[in-house]
Motif scaffolding. Structure first.
Motif, PDB file in Angstrom:
ATOM      1  N   ASN A 241     -21.853 -72.739 -25.253  1.00  0.00           N
ATOM      2  CA  ASN A 241     -22.846 -72.951 -26.341  1.00  0.00           C
ATOM      3  C   ASN A 241     -24.142 -73.129 -26.521  1.00  0.00           C
ATOM      4  OD1 ASN A 241     -20.664 -71.865 -28.481  1.00  0.00           O
ATOM      5  ND2 ASN A 241     -20.364 -74.323 -28.987  1.00  0.00           N
ATOM      6  N   GLU A 244     -25.997 -70.220 -25.156  1.00  0.00           N
ATOM      7  CA  GLU A 244     -25.597 -69.582 -26.544  1.00  0.00           C
ATOM      8  C   GLU A 244     -27.178 -70.352 -27.645  1.00  0.00           C
ATOM      9  OE1 GLU A 244     -24.694 -66.396 -27.166  1.00  0.00           O
ATOM     10  OE2 GLU A 244     -23.268 -66.538 -25.656  1.00  0.00           O
ATOM     11  N   ARG A 421     -28.048 -60.789 -30.032  1.00  0.00           N
ATOM     12  CA  ARG A 421     -26.955 -60.864 -29.639  1.00  0.00           C
ATOM     13  C   ARG A 421     -25.703 -60.087 -30.197  1.00  0.00           C
ATOM     14  NH1 ARG A 421     -21.776 -63.655 -30.790  1.00  0.00           N
ATOM     15  NH2 ARG A 421     -23.473 -64.483 -32.743  1.00  0.00           N
TER      16      ARG A 421
END
Length: 475
Positions: A241, A244, A421
């Motif tokens: 994460n 991300e 994304r």
């Protein structure tokens, strides 16, 4: 400067407020021919149009502004070439004002844990040199299963551990198996901290779906399952994460020229570190705030345990009937939570409290048993290395390098460039995005039958099909 070349230049960037622009550089000197023909370089005329465009549409993207001016004046207005020409100057200014800020902060964190979504070998080599880590370093990388990353890491850092993001593993699984319950079974396998619990979770998964079980066991457990993690990273993270989140934060800077993109990232990190520092200033106690909260939870769980000491070792029985062996001298527990994370488990707290209860002296406080990476003192050391402001372009030092940097060759792909994304097929869309209709059953608005719409109906019948009613009336 070539004879006759106009030195006029204006560099602007989006301000913190979305409806404002900031002029970073303005050289208001003209040597261009004052002509009204479109193809003649009349920068004063073009500058006027730039100002008008920004005033009329303050939120216009920089790439849209560039394309609009190219279409109007039929001239190649490259943003990239100019910025690559001064990239070395920018680098000198950056290193002079920020000598190793993030590098020193990373070292102070006491964790060799890095998230990656890039398979570039060159980048990994530079990373190791910058952090002074070499082939025998004990890095732990968490990856998103892109091809080429693990071979590149194994080549440069053979002692490194590789973790695979569990979300990416599950995304690959659900393309073949659509059961929503499968996610819970996979997570039960991944979060098990002992080999016995992992094997039991695998058996449950096998009973639920044999094919999914056979697929997931092809992935080495050391890459995705906690019971096979070593404790050198001091974390049990299963998701990538942090990459991300970072990618999401710098999304607005990706389409900018190279220096603007780097400045967008630098300013974001500059503000983020200051925001964390404000939280540090409000914190009190030996541990960081989140660690203190987790320790309090473990304390409440430890109150439900029963501890029996055999001298060096302790037997801890939970309220559910599970038993674990604690060794405070070696700082180990058979649940392995303490070994993997460096954070006290509830069984260790139960053993420490039992030791104090029976009159043991010189027993350290609970916070002292936690690994130093969780201490507030460590948190302070990490974020004391700030990213400092830099000067404007006119004050940058000049690079002595005689060669000029050129932008890489850019191949324009077919279609509109993708900035966001790539979402999974069943991932919920955020606000402003359309929900995917894949794997959903549509209903015809004319006949109310499933599996087709009015355009593809092709005469299929239904209770509201007018043609069927007309036919029945004729009969």
């Amino acid at each position: 400067m070539k004879e006759g070349k106009c030195p006029w230049v204006i560099l602007v960037s989006r301000a913190k407020e979305k409806d404002e622009w900031v002029v970073n550089t303005l050289v208001n000197e003209h040597r261009c021919v004052q002509s009204r023909t479109i193809k003649t370089c009349n920068y004063k005329f073009i500058a006027t149009n730039i100002v008008k465009q920004i005033e009329s549409i303050p939120t216009i993207p920089s790439n849209a502004l560039q394309e609009d001016l190219i279409q109007k004046f039929e001239m190649n207005m490259s943003r990239m070439k100019k910025q690559y020409a001064i990239l070395r100057d920018y680098g000198l200014e950056l290193m002079e004002r920020n000598p190793g800020a993030l590098k020193e902060g990373f070292k102070a964190n006491l964790r060799d844990f890095i998230g990656l979504d890039d398979s570039c070998t060159w980048f990994l080599e530079q990373l190791g040199d910058d952090l002074e880590h070499f082939a025998n370093s004990n890095f732990t990388f968490i990856l998103d299963r892109q091809k080429g990353i693990i071979p590149a890491i194994s080549k440069l850092y053979p002692q490194a551990e590789h973790r695979l993001c569990l979300r990416h593993i599950y995304d690959n699984m659900k393309r073949q198996w659509k059961d929503k319950e499968l996610k819970d079974f996979v997570w039960a396998c991944a979060t098990a901290t002992t080999v016995r619990h992992f094997e039991k979770a695998l058996e449950v998964l096998k009973k639920f779906n044999v094919e999914a079980h056979d697929w997931v066991i092809q992935i080495p457990p050391t890459h995705w399952e906690r019971s096979n993690f070593s404790g050198r990273a001091h974390t049990n993270i299963l998701l990538n994460n942090m990459c991300e989140v970072m990618n999401g934060k710098i999304q607005c800077g990706r389409d900018k020229p190279i220096i603007y993109c780097l400045e967008y990232i630098r300013e974001y990190l500059m503000k983020r570190i200051c925001n964390v520092q404000r939280e540090i200033d409000k914190s009190h106690g030996p541990l960081a705030p989140t660690t203190t909260t987790l320790l309090d939870q473990m304390k409440r769980q430890a109150q439900k345990h029963m501890c029996i000491s055999s001298g060096v070792k302790n037997q801890v029985t939970t309220h559910s009937g599970d038993q674990f062996i604690m060794n405070l001298d070696e700082k180990t527990c058979t649940c392995r939570h303490w070994e993997i994370t460096g954070m006290l488990c509830s069984h260790a707290i139960s053993a420490i409290c039992d030791k104090i209860k029976h009159g043991a002296k010189n027993v350290p406080a609970l916070e002292q048993w936690v690994h130093p990476c969780y201490w507030l003192f460590t948190w302070v050391k990490v974020y004391k290395h700030k990213i400092e402001p830099i000067n404007g372009r006119l004050m940058w030092p000049k690079s002595p390098c005689p060669t000029k940097l050129l932008p890489p060759k850019h191949v324009v792909r077919v279609g509109r460039p993708k900035k966001k994304r790539k979402m999974a097929y069943d991932e919920p869309a955020t606000q402003g995005q359309k929900l995917s209709k894949k794997w959903t059953t549509i209903t015809c608005g004319k006949c109310n039958n499933k599996g087709h719409n009015p355009r593809t109906r092709k005469g299929q019948g239904g209770p509201n099909d007018k043609r069927i009613g007309d036919t029945e009336g004729k009969k």
